[in-house]
Design an enzyme around this catalytic site. Structure first.
Site, PDB file in Angstrom:
ATOM      1  N   HIS A  71       0.835  -1.210   0.000  1.00 61.12           N
ATOM      2  CA  HIS A  71       0.000   0.000   0.000  1.00 61.12           C
ATOM      3  C   HIS A  71       0.867   1.257   0.000  1.00 61.12           C
ATOM      4  O   HIS A  71       1.442   1.639   1.009  1.00 61.12           O
ATOM      5  CB  HIS A  71      -0.919   0.002   1.227  1.00 61.12           C
ATOM      6  CG  HIS A  71      -2.026   1.018   1.157  1.00 61.12           C
ATOM      7  ND1 HIS A  71      -3.341   0.661   0.987  1.00 61.12           N
ATOM      8  CD2 HIS A  71      -2.019   2.370   1.211  1.00 61.12           C
ATOM      9  CE1 HIS A  71      -4.094   1.751   0.965  1.00 61.12           C
ATOM     10  NE2 HIS A  71      -3.308   2.807   1.097  1.00 61.12           N
ATOM     11  N   HIS A  74       1.158   5.397  -2.035  1.00 60.24           N
ATOM     12  CA  HIS A  74       0.475   6.436  -2.835  1.00 60.24           C
ATOM     13  C   HIS A  74       1.568   7.224  -3.543  1.00 60.24           C
ATOM     14  O   HIS A  74       1.831   8.382  -3.196  1.00 60.24           O
ATOM     15  CB  HIS A  74      -0.331   7.379  -1.934  1.00 60.24           C
ATOM     16  CG  HIS A  74      -1.589   6.792  -1.388  1.00 60.24           C
ATOM     17  ND1 HIS A  74      -2.820   6.975  -1.979  1.00 60.24           N
ATOM     18  CD2 HIS A  74      -1.813   6.006  -0.308  1.00 60.24           C
ATOM     19  CE1 HIS A  74      -3.748   6.338  -1.286  1.00 60.24           C
ATOM     20  NE2 HIS A  74      -3.164   5.739  -0.255  1.00 60.24           N
ATOM     21  N   HIS A  82      -6.736  -0.933   5.303  1.00 60.56           N
ATOM     22  CA  HIS A  82      -6.827  -0.273   6.630  1.00 60.56           C
ATOM     23  C   HIS A  82      -7.814  -0.936   7.582  1.00 60.56           C
ATOM     24  O   HIS A  82      -7.415  -1.445   8.612  1.00 60.56           O
ATOM     25  CB  HIS A  82      -7.118   1.221   6.503  1.00 60.56           C
ATOM     26  CG  HIS A  82      -6.103   1.951   5.660  1.00 60.56           C
ATOM     27  ND1 HIS A  82      -4.750   1.798   5.844  1.00 60.56           N
ATOM     28  CD2 HIS A  82      -6.246   2.813   4.618  1.00 60.56           C
ATOM     29  CE1 HIS A  82      -4.109   2.543   4.966  1.00 60.56           C
ATOM     30  NE2 HIS A  82      -4.992   3.151   4.205  1.00 60.56           N
TER      31      HIS A  82
HETATM   32 ZN   LIG Z   1      -4.116   4.693   1.180  1.00 58.12          ZN
END
Ligand SMILES: [Zn+2]
Length: 441
Positions: free
Chosen positions: A75, A77, A270
């Site tokens: 994960h 970004h 998450h």
């Molecule tokens: Zn994220």
């Protein structure tokens, strides 16, 4: 034709010289108590043996330290990377996190950035991750039909292709306000753009919170699955709503997964709600995760201290780990380093000796082993690459040589990544990318 000649030449060379490209000598693997030699040829792990007889063009003496697979960062970004970097102090970082400020700040930031600038920052982020031993990344990328359009996907797709010999990257375009037709359309376009004919992996459908962000659970889930099924791609979505609202959203996500025959193709990132729910609700969700093979991803930056990490792992739920760190407005700190993430997780998951029976379990060898699994094998399962991942003969030689003998010591001592190999090539040494593999300016 050319391929056949070089193939033959290769076979002849082997017959005459019997050399491998690289041999890593005297290495501990995670699951073995004797050291082995690992021979690499043509980018692949060719032989693992107590003592490989042949020689190699390059022999690396591991000397009783650990060789592990490259980390899987499940994960990131990277479109936002280095957004928080000011010259002297981190910018946009003068007050504590406020979600209402983050969103407009991001939109302002992306409106000012060019595709070239985003690409350059993404490449720097990739270099940082690879130097730390990461060889597989899944990254979320924002798309927005009202403001910055597809520019981030364009940039990250370009960065992925430029850095193809350093790391494999899966791209997850995420649109806000997804129930609108314009949003669905741009998500379609983003997936097509990121799954171009050359790309090794199709993109996935991403997004955030059907309730909290999109204010309509059913329409959001329907829109996500409409796009995913039409494109025949998987999903990786942020489920950040807390408590029973988040739990209910996961219930519904499970129903949509089953109804669409999407078992093993959905990841929920998450899932903060798992740390809030009473046991009876949590147990039901865990049964559902197992039924629909749903993957869960947690990130050290935001893992709640009461996240039931041990329970999920012991229930055989795929629970992978991401650094979520790109030195951006949301998380301005950290080094895109999964090993650093594992150490911080072990501290965050300490528990409380007054109330929690597994107090400090994540300090134990077994607990540290589980954290190691989350940044390696569990990540490979979440990304769907488990059939070609790991230190086994026939797999791509994506390897990390540490200066410590076990996963436990690697996490505790934050071991130096002596060598990082991608497809059999040494791309980083002692925590630094080799200059010839540099992709940023
Ligand atoms: Zn994220």
């Amino acid at each position: 034709m050319e391929f056949r000649i070089s193939d033959e030449r290769h076979a002849i060379r082997h017959k005459l010289m019997s050399t491998y490209d690289i041999i890593l000598r005297n290495a501990y693997l995670m699951a073995r108590d004797q050291v082995v030699d690992i021979a690499i040829d043509d980018g692949v792990i060719a032989e693992i043996d107590d003592a490989v007889e042949r020689t190699a063009d390059r022999e690396i003496q591991v000397g009783g330290d650990l060789v592990g697979p490259g980390f899987v960062d499940s994960h990131m970004h990277i479109d936002k990377s280095f957004a928080a970097c000011g010259r002297r102090h981190p910018k946009g970082n003068d007050s504590a996190f406020d979600f209402r400020e983050i969103m407009p700040r991001e939109e302002e930031y992306f409106a000012e950035m060019t595709v070239d600038e985003i690409t350059e920052n993404a490449l720097k982020d990739i270099e940082m991750a690879v130097a730390a031993g990461t060889t597989y990344i899944r990254t979320h990328v924002a798309v927005n039909h009202e403001t910055f359009g597809l520019q981030n996907v364009e940039a990250v797709t370009r960065a992925r292709d430029v850095a193809a010999n350093l790391v494999d990257i899966q791209i997850v375009p995420a649109a806000r306000h997804i129930p609108s037709e314009e949003s669905k359309q741009i998500l379609h376009d983003a997936i097509e753009l990121a799954s171009g004919s050359e790309s090794p992996e199709p993109a996935l459908v991403g997004g955030s919170d059907p309730a909290g962000a999109n204010k309509d659970i059913e329409r959001t889930l329907k829109a996500w699955f409409d796009v995913a099924t039409k494109q025949d791609v998987g999903l990786d979505v942020h489920i950040q709503d807390g408590g029973t609202l988040g739990g209910y959203t996961l219930d519904r996500l499970h129903e949509y997964t089953e109804a669409n025959g999407y078992e093993d193709r959905v990841t929920a990132s998450h899932c903060y709600c798992l740390s809030h729910l009473p046991n009876h609700h949590l147990d039901r969700l865990i049964d559902q995760f197992t039924e629909s093979d749903m993957n869960i991803v947690t990130c050290y930056q935001s893992t709640r201290p009461t996240m039931p990490v041990r329970k999920l792992l012991e229930s055989n739920v795929t629970l992978a780990h991401g650094t979520d760190n790109d030195r951006d407005f949301v998380f301005p700190h950290g080094n895109a380093d999964s090993l650093e993430g594992a150490l911080i997780e072990s501290n965050k998951l300490h528990g409380d000796r007054t109330f929690v029976e597994d107090y400090r379990w994540f300090d134990s060898n077994e607990g540290l082993d589980q954290l190691w699994e989350m940044i390696t094998e569990q990540g490979a399962r979440a990304l769907g690459i488990e059939d070609r991942y790991g230190v086994s003969e026939g797999n791509p030689a994506d390897l990390v040589v540490f200066d410590e003998p076990s996963p436990q010591w690697a996490i505790i001592a934050q071991a130096t990544r002596r060598f990082v190999l991608k497809n059999g090539a040494v791309v980083a040494e002692d925590g630094e990318l080799l200059p010839e593999y540099s992709v940023s300016e």
